[in-house]
Design a protein around this motif. Structure first.
Motif, PDB file in Angstrom:
ATOM      1  N   ILE A  79      94.852   9.073  98.052  1.00  0.00           N
ATOM      2  CA  ILE A  79      94.411   8.319  96.872  1.00  0.00           C
ATOM      3  C   ILE A  79      93.580   7.103  97.288  1.00  0.00           C
ATOM      4  O   ILE A  79      92.567   6.784  96.660  1.00  0.00           O
ATOM      5  CB  ILE A  79      95.650   7.904  96.034  1.00  0.00           C
ATOM      6  N   TYR A  86     112.501   5.103  97.374  1.00  0.00           N
ATOM      7  CA  TYR A  86     111.101   5.210  96.919  1.00  0.00           C
ATOM      8  C   TYR A  86     111.013   4.868  95.432  1.00  0.00           C
ATOM      9  O   TYR A  86     110.143   4.104  95.008  1.00  0.00           O
ATOM     10  CB  TYR A  86     110.577   6.623  97.179  1.00  0.00           C
ATOM     11  N   THR A 100      92.168   5.344 104.234  1.00  0.00           N
ATOM     12  CA  THR A 100      91.638   6.417 105.078  1.00  0.00           C
ATOM     13  C   THR A 100      92.092   7.816 104.665  1.00  0.00           C
ATOM     14  O   THR A 100      91.621   8.807 105.218  1.00  0.00           O
ATOM     15  CB  THR A 100      92.032   6.199 106.556  1.00  0.00           C
ATOM     16  N   LYS A 130     108.928   1.789  93.456  1.00  0.00           N
ATOM     17  CA  LYS A 130     107.863   2.123  92.505  1.00  0.00           C
ATOM     18  C   LYS A 130     108.248   1.776  91.070  1.00  0.00           C
ATOM     19  O   LYS A 130     107.528   2.151  90.137  1.00  0.00           O
ATOM     20  CB  LYS A 130     107.526   3.626  92.603  1.00  0.00           C
ATOM     21  N   ILE A 166      99.323   0.841  92.955  1.00  0.00           N
ATOM     22  CA  ILE A 166      99.457   2.287  92.820  1.00  0.00           C
ATOM     23  C   ILE A 166     100.955   2.588  92.814  1.00  0.00           C
ATOM     24  O   ILE A 166     101.608   2.610  93.854  1.00  0.00           O
ATOM     25  CB  ILE A 166      98.730   3.059  93.947  1.00  0.00           C
ATOM     26  N   SER A 167     101.455   2.774  91.634  1.00  0.00           N
ATOM     27  CA  SER A 167     102.879   3.017  91.448  1.00  0.00           C
ATOM     28  C   SER A 167     103.147   4.523  91.471  1.00  0.00           C
ATOM     29  O   SER A 167     102.419   5.269  92.140  1.00  0.00           O
ATOM     30  CB  SER A 167     103.307   2.370  90.127  1.00  0.00           C
ATOM     31  N   ARG A 200      96.612   2.051 109.742  1.00  0.00           N
ATOM     32  CA  ARG A 200      97.206   1.796 111.070  1.00  0.00           C
ATOM     33  C   ARG A 200      96.490   2.543 112.176  1.00  0.00           C
ATOM     34  O   ARG A 200      96.551   2.151 113.333  1.00  0.00           O
ATOM     35  CB  ARG A 200      98.687   2.211 111.056  1.00  0.00           C
ATOM     36  N   ASN A 240      97.497  -0.062  97.529  1.00  0.00           N
ATOM     37  CA  ASN A 240      97.639   1.408  97.510  1.00  0.00           C
ATOM     38  C   ASN A 240      98.688   1.926  98.482  1.00  0.00           C
ATOM     39  O   ASN A 240      99.336   2.926  98.193  1.00  0.00           O
ATOM     40  CB  ASN A 240      96.275   2.042  97.831  1.00  0.00           C
ATOM     41  N   CYS A 279      95.502  -2.508 110.348  1.00  0.00           N
ATOM     42  CA  CYS A 279      96.566  -3.391 109.830  1.00  0.00           C
ATOM     43  C   CYS A 279      97.755  -2.530 109.447  1.00  0.00           C
ATOM     44  O   CYS A 279      97.588  -1.514 108.772  1.00  0.00           O
ATOM     45  CB  CYS A 279      96.049  -4.146 108.604  1.00  0.00           C
ATOM     46  N   ASP A 280      98.928  -2.936 109.864  1.00  0.00           N
ATOM     47  CA  ASP A 280     100.152  -2.327 109.354  1.00  0.00           C
ATOM     48  C   ASP A 280     100.671  -3.267 108.265  1.00  0.00           C
ATOM     49  O   ASP A 280     101.169  -4.360 108.577  1.00  0.00           O
ATOM     50  CB  ASP A 280     101.183  -2.183 110.483  1.00  0.00           C
ATOM     51  N   VAL A 281     100.533  -2.870 107.018  1.00  0.00           N
ATOM     52  CA  VAL A 281     100.888  -3.787 105.934  1.00  0.00           C
ATOM     53  C   VAL A 281     102.389  -4.080 105.872  1.00  0.00           C
ATOM     54  O   VAL A 281     102.803  -4.986 105.146  1.00  0.00           O
ATOM     55  CB  VAL A 281     100.380  -3.307 104.546  1.00  0.00           C
TER      56      VAL A 281
END
Ligand SMILES: NC(=O)c1ccc[n+]([C@@H]2O[C@H](COP(=O)([O-])OP(=O)(O)OC[C@H]3O[C@@H](n4cnc5c(N)ncnc54)[C@H](OP(=O)(O)O)[C@@H]3O)[C@@H](O)[C@H]2O)c1
Length: 178
Positions: A31, A169, A28, A173, A154-155, A51, A104, A75-77
């Protein structure tokens, strides 16, 4: 002898994802939004999640107006229960077959390393790394069933070189994680 080159075909004929199915997490904004638009613009049928239900529905409405085939659900991944539900919905929606999984979703909390809490660590690991890893496991049977599958993570360059992004973070990644 006349050369038979690709230039005689239009972009749509040379680059088409018609008939392909894709799941893009976090479509939403940013990227993820751009990826949904690109895949749908090339003819893929896309499923996405986020979310925020209001924002998700606004995006789905916009894409419908553009003639794109995009569906989605909240969905909250970071939640295992939500991920299982998402996989079930995607399986039903795509009749058990998925060609493209784009992991992503990713977020950050910036602090000096000595100030991170165990809660920060857990939140970032769940959102950025555990979710992508588990989504691959959940999507595996659907990807296999499609016969032509790709997974994209998506790194970030922060996973390759030292940047001032925060150490958790950067760890999530690290390209070697994938
Ligand atoms: N932006 C950059 O400069 C940059 C650079 C390198 C790498 N990246 C990576 O690119 C990816 C996307 O970044 P971005 O900057 O485009 O992010 P963004 O603009 O913050 O968008 C994130 C998207 O994911 C959704 N999302 C966030 N947390 C979620 C969760 N727990 N469950 C489900 N959906 C969730 C958001 O919607 P809701 O908030 O409504 O859930 C939104 O749709 C990330 O993996 C990031 O690490 C970004």
């Amino acid at each position: 002898m006349a050369a038979h080159t690709n230039t005689q075909y239009s972009r749509e004929q040379r680059w088409s994802l018609h008939g392909m199915t894709a799941l893009v997490t976090g479509g939403t904004k940013g990227i993820g939004y751009a990826i949904v638009e690109e895949l749908a613009g090339l003819g893929a049928t896309v499923y996405t999640c986020s979310r925020n239900e209001v924002q998700l529905n606004e995006c789905l409405h916009e894409w419908e107006k553009k003639g794109f085939q995009v569906s989605g659900s909240v969905c909250d991944v970071a939640s295992e229960t939500d991920r299982n539900e998402l996989a079930n919905k995607v399986s039903s929606f795509f009749d058990g077959k998925l060609n493209i999984l784009i992991n992503n979703v990713g977020t950050n909390i910036w602090k000096p390393t000595v100030e991170y809490t165990t809660g920060d660590f857990s939140f970032l690991m769940k959102t950025n790394l555990e979710s992508a890893y588990h989504m691959c496991q959940l999507a595996h049977p659907l990807l296999k069933a499609s016969g032509a599958a790709n997974i994209v993570f998506i790194s970030s360059v922060a996973g390759v070189v030292l940047l001032d992004t925060g150490s958790i973070y950067a760890a999530t990644k690290d390209v070697n994680c994938y």
